[in-house]
Design an enzyme around this catalytic site. Sequence first.
Site, PDB file in Angstrom:
ATOM      1  N   GLY A 155       0.907  -1.275  -0.165  1.00  0.00           N
ATOM      2  CA  GLY A 155      -0.013   0.089  -0.192  1.00  0.00           C
ATOM      3  C   GLY A 155       0.657   1.478  -0.046  1.00  0.00           C
ATOM      4  N   SER A 177       1.143   3.941  -3.281  1.00  0.00           N
ATOM      5  CA  SER A 177       0.423   4.709  -4.166  1.00  0.00           C
ATOM      6  C   SER A 177      -1.036   5.128  -3.855  1.00  0.00           C
ATOM      7  CB  SER A 177       0.565   4.153  -5.802  1.00  0.00           C
ATOM      8  OG  SER A 177       1.829   3.975  -6.290  1.00  0.00           O
ATOM      9  N   GLU A 216      12.702  -4.119  -4.013  1.00  0.00           N
ATOM     10  CA  GLU A 216      11.620  -4.134  -5.251  1.00  0.00           C
ATOM     11  C   GLU A 216      12.546  -3.892  -6.468  1.00  0.00           C
ATOM     12  OE1 GLU A 216       7.477  -2.399  -6.677  1.00  0.00           O
ATOM     13  OE2 GLU A 216       8.220  -1.704  -4.514  1.00  0.00           O
TER      14      GLU A 216
END
Length: 385
Positions: free
Chosen positions: A133, A135, A251
């Site tokens: 969670g 953007s 990421e």
Amino acid sequence: MTTLLSQFRLARLPAEAEAFRAEVKAFLSTQMPPVPPDIRARSWMGFSAEFSRRMAERGWVGLTLPREYGGASLNAFSRFVLVEELLAAGAPVSAHWIADRQSGPLILKYGTEKQRRFYLPRICAAEAFFCIGMSEPNSGSDLASVGTRAIRMESGWRLNGRKIWTTNAEHCEYMIALVRTSGGPEDRHKGLSQFIVDLSLPGVTVRPIRDLSGDAHFSEVFFDDVALADDALIGQEGGGWEQVTAELAFERSGPERLYSSIVLLDHWIGCLRKSGEAGLHAATIGRFVAHLATLRNMSITVTSQLVSGQSPVVGAALVKDIGTEFEQSIPAVIEAAIAADPSAETDADLYRTVAYLSQIAPTFSLRGGTREILRGMIARGLGLR
């Protein structure tokens, strides 16, 4: 500039990681579902809880997490090999991907012992899937402007707001959300915290978003007076920006930022060989191979920094930026090659695969941070701003 460039000294995968590759290939030869390339091209967007659990049975979900929490205690080099082979084969790994890549390591580093004991074994067993969670609507790529807010109550927290472009939210049990716990958007990085949100809680609404290709990987998630327990907070209140920055290094640095179009490239080369036309496109194939080899070496170098305990934020941003440009170029070039001879018969699987990737490729430079944001980070790393 010297400081950043010196981070990319050539690194190699150790022998034990390369030995692990044979084991992964053997697993995939028997466990990969027999699906066409346009389905395999979805790979780390392909959701299969069953496949993830078969991987978990081998200890390959939460591969780098300690054995005491259900992991395999292997290093990031082994995970690099595992990810590389999974994506090259087009395996459907999306179910466990986020939890394995970043949620698990984040909880391990910043979570309480109670959180580690509860969540990590479930991640490693592929029994708990996580989404991110970050953007929010109307915020663009400005992550520090988040408006979703958690207010401390007598017992726990009260969460309100919404998140968008949340991959697999409708299939996941948990979200790790970056929210504001003090101040306002003008305070930027101050006052941000991370919470583990149980998506089955009252007040959570998940609405899938269908994309151009017809898939619905993304969702918008609404929080309306969601009651969170005290132990939903990860790390220190107000420490969210430091934590999420470290999380994004995981990421942005892996092979998934290089291999999103690799199934298409492999199938196209196979089609050219069958038709005897590979020689006509030798220069194009050679450029792709040269670019991939360089990017792969850069990604391995970033992986080596993760193994040594560093947080290569700027280096990971550089790999992600250049890597996604490479991923986007593959369908564009192959599409142009097909269009150059309209009278030629096109392999049906090739046509479907390039059509899918041409539709989805614009997202490659959005997920994990837009190109503009990443280049700002790189400019700071080079001392240019």
